[in-house]
Design a protein around this motif. Structure first.
Motif, PDB file in Angstrom:
ATOM      1  N   ILE A  88      -8.227  -3.429  12.586  1.00 45.06           N
ATOM      2  CA  ILE A  88      -8.856  -3.643  10.785  1.00 45.06           C
ATOM      3  C   ILE A  88     -10.223  -3.334  10.865  1.00 45.06           C
ATOM      4  CG2 ILE A  88      -9.316  -5.329   9.070  1.00 45.06           C
ATOM      5  CD1 ILE A  88      -6.264  -6.574   9.750  1.00 45.06           C
ATOM      6  N   SER A  89     -10.881  -4.155  11.836  1.00 47.04           N
ATOM      7  CA  SER A  89     -12.575  -4.250  11.877  1.00 47.04           C
ATOM      8  C   SER A  89     -12.861  -2.515  11.983  1.00 47.04           C
ATOM      9  CB  SER A  89     -12.899  -5.161  12.957  1.00 47.04           C
ATOM     10  OG  SER A  89     -12.435  -6.303  12.711  1.00 47.04           O
TER      11      SER A  89
ATOM     12  N   PHE B  46      -4.552   1.234   8.673  1.00 46.34           N
ATOM     13  CA  PHE B  46      -4.769   0.056   8.103  1.00 46.34           C
ATOM     14  C   PHE B  46      -5.895  -0.023   6.942  1.00 46.34           C
ATOM     15  CE2 PHE B  46      -3.085  -0.925  12.159  1.00 46.34           C
ATOM     16  CZ  PHE B  46      -1.705  -1.089  11.823  1.00 46.34           C
ATOM     17  N   CYS B  47      -6.551   1.082   6.758  1.00 52.03           N
ATOM     18  CA  CYS B  47      -7.695   1.468   6.056  1.00 52.03           C
ATOM     19  C   CYS B  47      -7.558   2.805   5.414  1.00 52.03           C
ATOM     20  CB  CYS B  47      -8.966   1.333   6.783  1.00 52.03           C
ATOM     21  SG  CYS B  47     -10.435   0.999   5.653  1.00 52.03           S
TER      22      CYS B  47
ATOM     23  N   ALA C  95      -3.221  -6.681   1.358  1.00 52.79           N
ATOM     24  CA  ALA C  95      -3.781  -5.169   0.841  1.00 52.79           C
ATOM     25  C   ALA C  95      -3.626  -5.065  -0.825  1.00 52.79           C
ATOM     26  CB  ALA C  95      -3.012  -4.062   1.420  1.00 52.79           C
ATOM     27  N   GLY C  96      -4.924  -4.995  -1.318  1.00 54.61           N
ATOM     28  CA  GLY C  96      -4.906  -4.853  -2.711  1.00 54.61           C
ATOM     29  C   GLY C  96      -5.599  -3.660  -3.452  1.00 54.61           C
ATOM     30  N   LEU C  97      -5.036  -3.574  -4.539  1.00 58.24           N
ATOM     31  CA  LEU C  97      -5.389  -2.352  -5.432  1.00 58.24           C
ATOM     32  C   LEU C  97      -5.982  -2.627  -6.793  1.00 58.24           C
ATOM     33  CD1 LEU C  97      -2.579  -0.561  -7.069  1.00 58.24           C
ATOM     34  CD2 LEU C  97      -1.795  -1.643  -4.811  1.00 58.24           C
ATOM     35  N   TYR C  98      -6.616  -1.903  -7.067  1.00 59.63           N
ATOM     36  CA  TYR C  98      -7.317  -1.882  -8.724  1.00 59.63           C
ATOM     37  C   TYR C  98      -6.261  -1.320  -9.734  1.00 59.63           C
ATOM     38  CZ  TYR C  98     -11.534  -3.340  -6.001  1.00 59.63           C
ATOM     39  OH  TYR C  98     -12.269  -4.134  -5.306  1.00 59.63           O
TER      40      TYR C  98
ATOM     41  N   LEU D 161      -7.769   1.056  -0.506  1.00 55.50           N
ATOM     42  CA  LEU D 161      -6.655   0.316   0.081  1.00 55.50           C
ATOM     43  C   LEU D 161      -6.774   0.077   1.655  1.00 55.50           C
ATOM     44  CD1 LEU D 161      -3.857  -0.912  -0.595  1.00 55.50           C
ATOM     45  CD2 LEU D 161      -2.744   1.328  -0.131  1.00 55.50           C
ATOM     46  N   TYR D 162      -6.527  -1.178   1.896  1.00 53.28           N
ATOM     47  CA  TYR D 162      -6.941  -1.643   3.300  1.00 53.28           C
ATOM     48  C   TYR D 162      -6.283  -2.947   3.304  1.00 53.28           C
ATOM     49  CZ  TYR D 162     -10.369  -4.368   0.841  1.00 53.28           C
ATOM     50  OH  TYR D 162     -11.352  -5.145   0.006  1.00 53.28           O
ATOM     51  N   VAL D 163      -5.974  -3.306   4.841  1.00 52.52           N
ATOM     52  CA  VAL D 163      -5.480  -4.417   5.015  1.00 52.52           C
ATOM     53  C   VAL D 163      -6.604  -5.529   5.605  1.00 52.52           C
ATOM     54  CG1 VAL D 163      -3.838  -5.768   6.566  1.00 52.52           C
ATOM     55  CG2 VAL D 163      -3.277  -3.673   5.843  1.00 52.52           C
ATOM     56  N   GLY D 164      -6.375  -6.700   5.271  1.00 56.47           N
ATOM     57  CA  GLY D 164      -7.357  -7.728   5.508  1.00 56.47           C
ATOM     58  C   GLY D 164      -6.476  -8.966   6.139  1.00 56.47           C
TER      59      GLY D 164
END
Length: 149
Positions: free
Chosen positions: A50-51, A57-58, A144-147, A62-65
């Motif tokens: 992720i980092s 994942f990025c 993971a979120g989206l607008y 859209l990305y994973v936290g």
């Protein structure tokens, strides 16, 4: 070699399309891919990926936290390293909603689900509606979120 070039080109086209207009289905798929990776390679390796903004994942907005499900502390974030290691559970969004607390509660109680809130879109610089898919994996929450368009 031709197959590798074709596969690479296809991946770039898909990643480009996803970065421009991700869907809820894309968010779920990315989080589930993260969960499978984490179960296979472990939490520490997932944090590294992720980092490092691993393209699995990025992809654009859209990305994973990853956050700890008990403490709410952010464990990994590809774009905002300043929040890693911090507990922002009770910091509200622009409308006063403690959405991070809801993320933790949803993951802890249901194992997975969606949380809606307001968040600054790095593309527009404006506060916009966002929805995030959360999934509990052992002692962490992948999200993971989206607008919303």
């Amino acid at each position: 070699m031709k197959l590798l070039v074709t596969a690479t080109a296809l991946c770039l086209v898909c990643a480009s399309a996803l970065a421009n207009d991700p869907s809820e289905k894309d968010a779920v798929a990315m989080v589930e891919r993260g969960a499978a990776f984490m179960k296979n390679k472990g939490k520490a390796e997932m944090i590294k990926r992720i980092s490092a903004k691993d393209p699995d994942f990025c992809q654009g907005e859209l990305y994973v936290g990853m956050r700890d499900v008990k403490t709410g502390i952010m464990l990994a974030h590809p774009y905002n390293a300043s929040i890693v290691g911090k507990d922002l559970t009770d910091v509200p969004d622009a409308n006063g909603k403690k959405y991070r607390r809801e993320i933790i509660e949803t993951a802890a109680a249901k194992g997975k689900g969606w949380v809606d809130y307001q968040y600054k879109n790095p593309k527009s610089g404006k506060i916009e509606p966002k929805t995030t898919y959360v999934l509990r994996v052992d002692d962490v929450v992948l999200e993971a979120g989206l607008y919303k368009k």
